[in-house]
Design a protein around this motif. Structure first.
Motif, PDB file in Angstrom:
ATOM      1  N   VAL A  65       1.078  -1.467  -0.035  1.00  0.00           N
ATOM      2  CA  VAL A  65      -0.161   0.159  -0.078  1.00  0.00           C
ATOM      3  C   VAL A  65       0.883   1.660  -0.017  1.00  0.00           C
ATOM      4  CG1 VAL A  65      -2.089   1.266   0.867  1.00  0.00           C
ATOM      5  CG2 VAL A  65      -1.912  -1.541   1.226  1.00  0.00           C
ATOM      6  N   PRO A  66       0.505   2.464  -1.140  1.00  0.00           N
ATOM      7  CA  PRO A  66       1.836   3.054  -1.524  1.00  0.00           C
ATOM      8  C   PRO A  66       1.022   3.676   0.043  1.00  0.00           C
ATOM      9  CG  PRO A  66       0.985   2.609  -3.365  1.00  0.00           C
ATOM     10  CD  PRO A  66       0.118   2.173  -2.728  1.00  0.00           C
TER      11      PRO A  66
ATOM     12  N   ALA B 232      -7.471  -0.557   1.898  1.00  0.00           N
ATOM     13  CA  ALA B 232      -6.412  -1.554   2.025  1.00  0.00           C
ATOM     14  C   ALA B 232      -6.962  -2.104   3.243  1.00  0.00           C
ATOM     15  CB  ALA B 232      -4.821  -1.495   2.198  1.00  0.00           C
ATOM     16  N   LEU B 233      -7.713  -0.804   3.975  1.00  0.00           N
ATOM     17  CA  LEU B 233      -8.158  -0.895   5.058  1.00  0.00           C
ATOM     18  C   LEU B 233      -9.672  -1.858   5.225  1.00  0.00           C
ATOM     19  CD1 LEU B 233      -7.646   1.974   7.360  1.00  0.00           C
ATOM     20  CD2 LEU B 233      -6.672   0.020   8.221  1.00  0.00           C
TER      21      LEU B 233
ATOM     22  N   ASP C 272      -5.739  -0.507  13.913  1.00  0.00           N
ATOM     23  CA  ASP C 272      -5.986  -1.288  15.088  1.00  0.00           C
ATOM     24  C   ASP C 272      -6.562  -3.052  14.459  1.00  0.00           C
ATOM     25  OD1 ASP C 272      -5.442   0.451  16.843  1.00  0.00           O
ATOM     26  OD2 ASP C 272      -7.369   0.603  18.136  1.00  0.00           O
ATOM     27  N   ASN C 273      -5.945  -3.431  15.158  1.00  0.00           N
ATOM     28  CA  ASN C 273      -6.802  -5.419  15.072  1.00  0.00           C
ATOM     29  C   ASN C 273      -5.854  -5.768  13.097  1.00  0.00           C
ATOM     30  OD1 ASN C 273      -7.385  -6.311  17.199  1.00  0.00           O
ATOM     31  ND2 ASN C 273      -9.236  -4.894  16.612  1.00  0.00           N
ATOM     32  N   ARG C 274      -5.279  -4.994  13.095  1.00  0.00           N
ATOM     33  CA  ARG C 274      -4.230  -4.885  11.436  1.00  0.00           C
ATOM     34  C   ARG C 274      -2.542  -5.206  11.744  1.00  0.00           C
ATOM     35  NH1 ARG C 274      -7.835  -3.993   7.551  1.00  0.00           N
ATOM     36  NH2 ARG C 274      -6.241  -5.393   6.636  1.00  0.00           N
TER      37      ARG C 274
ATOM     38  N   LYS D  74      -0.712   9.183  11.722  1.00  0.00           N
ATOM     39  CA  LYS D  74      -1.867   9.838  12.055  1.00  0.00           C
ATOM     40  C   LYS D  74      -2.981   8.416  11.827  1.00  0.00           C
ATOM     41  CE  LYS D  74      -4.324  11.134   8.155  1.00  0.00           C
ATOM     42  NZ  LYS D  74      -3.954  12.402   7.283  1.00  0.00           N
ATOM     43  N   TYR D  75      -2.456   7.701  10.924  1.00  0.00           N
ATOM     44  CA  TYR D  75      -3.794   6.858  11.073  1.00  0.00           C
ATOM     45  C   TYR D  75      -3.795   5.701  12.189  1.00  0.00           C
ATOM     46  CZ  TYR D  75      -5.596   7.062   5.982  1.00  0.00           C
ATOM     47  OH  TYR D  75      -6.601   7.299   5.568  1.00  0.00           O
ATOM     48  N   LEU D  76      -2.230   5.564  13.026  1.00  0.00           N
ATOM     49  CA  LEU D  76      -2.085   4.889  14.337  1.00  0.00           C
ATOM     50  C   LEU D  76      -2.613   5.537  15.220  1.00  0.00           C
ATOM     51  CD1 LEU D  76       1.649   3.831  13.656  1.00  0.00           C
ATOM     52  CD2 LEU D  76      -0.212   2.251  13.756  1.00  0.00           C
ATOM     53  N   LYS D  77      -2.326   6.955  15.129  1.00  0.00           N
ATOM     54  CA  LYS D  77      -2.935   7.740  16.408  1.00  0.00           C
ATOM     55  C   LYS D  77      -4.327   7.547  15.966  1.00  0.00           C
ATOM     56  CE  LYS D  77       0.966  10.447  17.271  1.00  0.00           C
ATOM     57  NZ  LYS D  77       1.442  12.556  16.873  1.00  0.00           N
TER      58      LYS D  77
END
Length: 298
Positions: free
Chosen positions: A13-14, A24-25, A63-65, A55-58
């Motif tokens: 995933v770029p 992708a999510l 989560d759960n990926r 940003k996506y982590l925060k």
């Protein structure tokens, strides 16, 4: 080292492209390879990619990926920024590109250890998947697989760079990369590392993908690098135990356990001995099936 991470499908995933991250999510790839390397150009986009991952982590979107950013190699000038910024809770490890010899993986492991210490994270928090992309790396597969046993969980084949450096030509039967695939799979299995097959470059030819998956399984690969979400159903099908295999595995263990209880030592079925290799195979099948079941429960 073996890991409890499910790695049938590892999808690139770029990471500078939020539209592709969001897409992708919505898919069920086992591992998301958030790319900061080849697909992220021009160079200014690499910081955008890092910022997006943070940003996506925060926001809890990963989560759960299972997350493995593909970092830049040690000669790129970007590697330290990549791992220092992304050595964060929620990142499972890193895909290290252009691994040429064991020294590269040893160096990368020590770099991760230093950052873990500085950030007060437990040792070996971050795992490594090494990308094998050159003839030299294929020849050094044993060295690579043993260079950082506490972190290295997988080795993945990158056929495009390999073929470019080899000066070979792709063929429809896959003969040009057969030997490299076999060596990578054997080198990984010899050292308790998960072998991951190369991308299927004809992303719209699912018939050809299936042909490659059949060969991949015969060679011992346990997962595949994925470019397009449409490949996921077939990839998961071929790297997952069938119902018949699960039933067989349960029967093998039941017969083996019953033989032990009766003091026979070795069980038999259809006039064939159920030896230790079959028992181990049965346990591996059931462990994989349990991991898939647990993933579906999320």
């Amino acid at each position: 080292m073996r890991t409890d991470l499910l790695m049938r499908s590892l999808m690139f995933v770029p990471a500078h492209n939020e539209t592709l991250i969001e897409s992708a999510l919505r898919r069920d790839a086992d591992v998301l390879l958030l790319d900061i390397e080849d697909s992220v150009q021009p160079v200014e986009n690499k910081q955008i990619a890092r910022d997006n991952i943070i940003k996506y982590l925060k926001a809890g979107k990963f989560d759960n990926r299972v997350i493995f950013p593909r970092v830049n190699d040690r000669e790129s000038g970007h590697l330290l920024q990549d791992i220092y910024q992304l050595a964060l809770e929620g990142v499972d490890g890193f895909l290290y590109p252009k691994a040429k010899k064991g020294e590269d993986i040893y160096f990368f492991g020590k770099l991760l250890e230093t950052i873990e210490y500085e950030k007060k994270l437990p040792r070996h928090t971050f795992k490594i998947i090494a990308l094998i992309e050159t003839p030299g790396a294929v020849m050094n597969i044993q060295d690579i697989c043993t260079a950082c046993p506490e972190r290295l969980v997988g080795v993945a084949f990158g056929c495009e760079d390999f073929m470019t450096e080899l000066g070979g030509q792709h063929d429809s039967e896959g003969q040009s990369i057969f030997t490299a695939r076999a060596m990578i799979a054997m080198g990984a299995k010899a050292n308790n590392v998960v072998p991951i097959d190369t991308v299927h470059i004809k992303v719209h030819d699912l018939e050809d993908l299936e042909k490659n998956l059949i060969l991949s399984r015969k060679l011992g690969f346990e997962g595949m690098l994925v470019l397009n979400p449409k490949e996921l159903p077939l990839v998961h099908q071929y790297y997952s135990p069938s119902k018949e295999q699960v039933n067989w595995a349960n029967e093998m263990l039941e017969l083996s356990e019953e033989a032990v209880k009766q003091g026979k030592g070795v069980a038999m079925k259809d006039n064939k001995f159920i030896g230790p290799p079959m028992v181990k195979m049965a346990k591996d099948i059931l462990k994989l099936n349990d991991m898939i079941t647990q993933k579906k429960a999320y």
